[in-house]
Scaffold this motif. Structure first.
Motif, short mmCIF file in Angstrom:
data_model
loop_
_atom_site.label_atom_id
_atom_site.label_comp_id
_atom_site.label_asym_id
_atom_site.label_seq_id
_atom_site.Cartn_x
_atom_site.Cartn_y
_atom_site.Cartn_z
N ASP A 169 36.27 -52.82 14.31
CA ASP A 169 34.96 -53.71 14.08
C ASP A 169 35.17 -54.67 15.04
O ASP A 169 36.01 -55.60 14.91
N SER B 264 28.06 -42.63 18.78
CA SER B 264 27.66 -43.40 17.45
C SER B 264 28.29 -44.78 17.63
O SER B 264 27.41 -45.78 17.25
N LYS B 265 29.61 -44.95 17.93
CA LYS B 265 30.14 -46.26 18.20
C LYS B 265 29.50 -47.05 19.37
O LYS B 265 29.17 -48.43 18.91
N LYS C 131 26.28 -46.96 20.41
CA LYS C 131 24.84 -47.40 19.84
C LYS C 131 25.13 -48.40 18.77
O LYS C 131 24.33 -49.46 18.85
N GLU C 132 26.17 -48.40 17.89
CA GLU C 132 26.30 -49.78 17.05
C GLU C 132 26.59 -50.77 17.74
O GLU C 132 26.14 -51.72 17.61
N LYS D 151 23.50 -52.55 19.50
CA LYS D 151 22.76 -53.25 18.59
C LYS D 151 23.18 -54.73 18.47
O LYS D 151 22.19 -55.66 18.43
#
Length: 238
Positions: free
Chosen positions: A167, A195-196, A198-199, A202
């Protein structure tokens, strides 16, 4: 941005230094930078990276153009050879798109943490950063100068299964090499990587993306790029 107008490097420097004496081709191309969208990211016909690998000369074709993709709150730069990231970081820093000393998140098959030949660059001069980026740096040593000159306080490298579990907190610039989707990285599920990233997209202030023609098929790299910036993500960005 007008410094990138399309030019050849025919001396043994920058990315053209690899196997220079042994190669039949002595020149590589650095494409123009245009402002556009993902639809403008296409494969070109010029050799942008040349290296001898296992006695075979690889003449890698890269992108037709580098693309500056501007959204309301993010600068996104898409290019082929990864060393150009340094120039685009400094360009965005001068436009106050991120704070000097924030984190760099580097998503890549490779760490790219080699030491360059020297650190002799004036980070306050885009002309000198341009020279340094193209004449001194190459695809494996462009991060250390940004750390040495305190552009970033630290680099967080995501190049393994462990990295995709991390994170990230605080302000960061996101640096993506699309070779994270090469065959060598298939031990990490495709969906997990998508997925990671794309996160991370953001939350990033600025995003630099290398298509790395020597390490991944360019048509496939562009396909992945467009999936990373699908309609849902684009709507959130703007």
């Amino acid at each position: 941005m007008d410094r990138y107008k399309g030019f050849y490097i025919d001396r043994p420097m920058g990315n053209n230094i690899f196997s220079y004496e042994e190669r039949s081709n002595k020149s590589i191309f650095v494409p123009s930078l245009i402002e556009g969208t993902l639809e403008d990211v296409t494969v070109g016909e010029e050799i942008v990276f040349n290296e001898i690998d296992e006695d075979k000369e690889i003449k890698a074709k890269g992108l037709k153009n580098m693309v500056f993709y501007k959204t309301e709150d993010k600068d996104i730069y898409i290019f082929d050879n990864h060393n150009h990231a340094l120039y685009f970081w400094i360009n965005s820093l001068k436009s106050n798109k991120f704070k000097k000393g924030c984190k760099l998140v580097h998503v890549d098959q490779h760490k790219d943490m080699r030491e360059p030949e020297n650190y002799n660059v004036d980070m306050n001069s885009l002309d000198d950063v341009f020279r340094y980026t193209n004449e001194v740096l190459n695809v494996g040593n462009f991060i250390q100068p940004a750390l040495k000159h305190n552009i970033f306080s630290e680099v967080i490298i995501i190049d393994s299964s462990y990295g995709f579990e991390m994170d990230i907190e605080g302000e960061y610039v996101l640096d993506i090499d699309l070779d994270i989707f090469s065959k060598d990285m298939e031990y990490i599920s495709y969906d997990k990587r998508i997925s990671k990233i794309k996160e991370l997209i953001k939350g990033a202030k600025v995003i630099t993306i290398a298509s790395s023609p020597f390490f991944i098929d360019q048509e496939y790299a562009i396909k992945v790029l467009k999936e990373l910036f699908n309609c849902d993500i684009i709507e959130e960005l703007i």
